[in-house]
Design a protein around this motif. Structure first.
Motif, PDB file in Angstrom:
ATOM      1  N   HIS A  91      -8.791  27.365  24.688  1.00  0.00           N
ATOM      2  CA  HIS A  91      -8.858  27.323  23.443  1.00  0.00           C
ATOM      3  C   HIS A  91      -7.794  27.785  22.651  1.00  0.00           C
ATOM      4  N   ARG A  92      -7.179  28.814  23.311  1.00  0.00           N
ATOM      5  CA  ARG A  92      -5.982  29.555  22.820  1.00  0.00           C
ATOM      6  C   ARG A  92      -4.681  28.670  22.533  1.00  0.00           C
ATOM      7  N   GLN A  93      -4.660  27.862  23.710  1.00  0.00           N
ATOM      8  CA  GLN A  93      -3.718  27.176  23.857  1.00  0.00           C
ATOM      9  C   GLN A  93      -3.663  25.908  23.142  1.00  0.00           C
ATOM     10  N   ILE A  94      -4.800  25.469  22.642  1.00  0.00           N
ATOM     11  CA  ILE A  94      -5.073  24.257  21.914  1.00  0.00           C
ATOM     12  C   ILE A  94      -4.674  24.636  20.544  1.00  0.00           C
ATOM     13  N   VAL A  95      -5.108  25.833  20.075  1.00  0.00           N
ATOM     14  CA  VAL A  95      -4.893  26.402  18.932  1.00  0.00           C
ATOM     15  C   VAL A  95      -3.303  26.698  18.436  1.00  0.00           C
ATOM     16  N   HIS A  96      -2.552  26.911  19.674  1.00  0.00           N
ATOM     17  CA  HIS A  96      -1.105  27.427  19.699  1.00  0.00           C
ATOM     18  C   HIS A  96      -0.384  25.834  19.403  1.00  0.00           C
ATOM     19  N   GLU A  97      -0.926  24.799  20.082  1.00  0.00           N
ATOM     20  CA  GLU A  97      -0.242  23.473  20.255  1.00  0.00           C
ATOM     21  C   GLU A  97      -0.702  22.712  18.708  1.00  0.00           C
ATOM     22  N   VAL A  98      -1.721  23.144  18.355  1.00  0.00           N
ATOM     23  CA  VAL A  98      -2.205  22.608  16.730  1.00  0.00           C
ATOM     24  C   VAL A  98      -1.112  23.019  15.898  1.00  0.00           C
ATOM     25  N   HIS A  99      -0.897  24.332  15.994  1.00  0.00           N
ATOM     26  CA  HIS A  99       0.066  25.032  14.902  1.00  0.00           C
ATOM     27  C   HIS A  99       1.533  24.297  15.009  1.00  0.00           C
ATOM     28  N   HIS A 100       1.822  23.985  16.128  1.00  0.00           N
ATOM     29  CA  HIS A 100       3.087  23.192  16.484  1.00  0.00           C
ATOM     30  C   HIS A 100       2.972  21.732  15.653  1.00  0.00           C
ATOM     31  N   CYS A 101       1.923  21.203  16.103  1.00  0.00           N
ATOM     32  CA  CYS A 101       1.713  19.892  15.404  1.00  0.00           C
ATOM     33  C   CYS A 101       1.697  19.872  13.971  1.00  0.00           C
TER      34      CYS A 101
END
Length: 153
Positions: free
Chosen positions: A20-30
């Motif tokens: 979940h944390r990794q997905i949120v991190h990558e969503v910020h990058h996107c």
């Protein structure tokens, strides 16, 4: 982002929130890619990684990931990049972020997290657009003012 459901760590990543944390991190990058982008310089990369980590902390109330607190403030302070190095297009990304060179493993992630945290402490409450659109120069100016003494967040 790929997910290997056969990986022996997959179920744990679901239960401990790591995925979940990794997905949120990558969503910020996107989201940042639609604005100023990830960046091409060391300074821009530090800001993009730091903001993504702080975004996760802000949304989920989580502690820093191991790579966001892997290097002591004293070690970071002793090797802070100067203005010329921050603006360099040709920098050793793997060395800064993965420790393949002379720097400790994850130094770039830790430094970026600290820089973004200091900027957030100075900026106060910011809106969603600012989280993704703030210029790297703005974050760097506030985040590196007076070195890393009195670190934020």
């Amino acid at each position: 982002m790929t997910v290997d459901m056969d990986n022996p760590n997959f179920l744990r990543s679901l239960s401990d929130g790591a995925l979940h944390r990794q997905i949120v991190h990558e969503v910020h990058h996107c989201m940042r890619m639609a604005g100023p982008g990830y960046g091409y310089t060391l300074g821009e990369a530090l800001v993009s990684e730091g903001l993504a980590g702080q975004f996760v902390r802000h949304l989920l109330g989580s502690e820093p990931e191991p790579w966001e607190c892997a290097v002591t403030p004293e070690v970071l302070q002793a090797d802070l990049p100067g203005a010329e190095e921050l603006a360099a297009f040709h920098y050793d990304h793997a060395g800064w972020f993965f420790g393949t060179g002379v720097r400790p493993r994850w130094a770039g992630y830790t430094l970026g997290y600290q820089i973004a945290g200091r900027w957030l402490a100075a900026a106060g409450d910011i809106d969603a657009a600012m989280w993704v659109n703030v210029p790297a120069e703005t974050v760097l100016a506030a985040g590196l003012e007076n070195g890393l003494a009195g670190q934020g967040r």
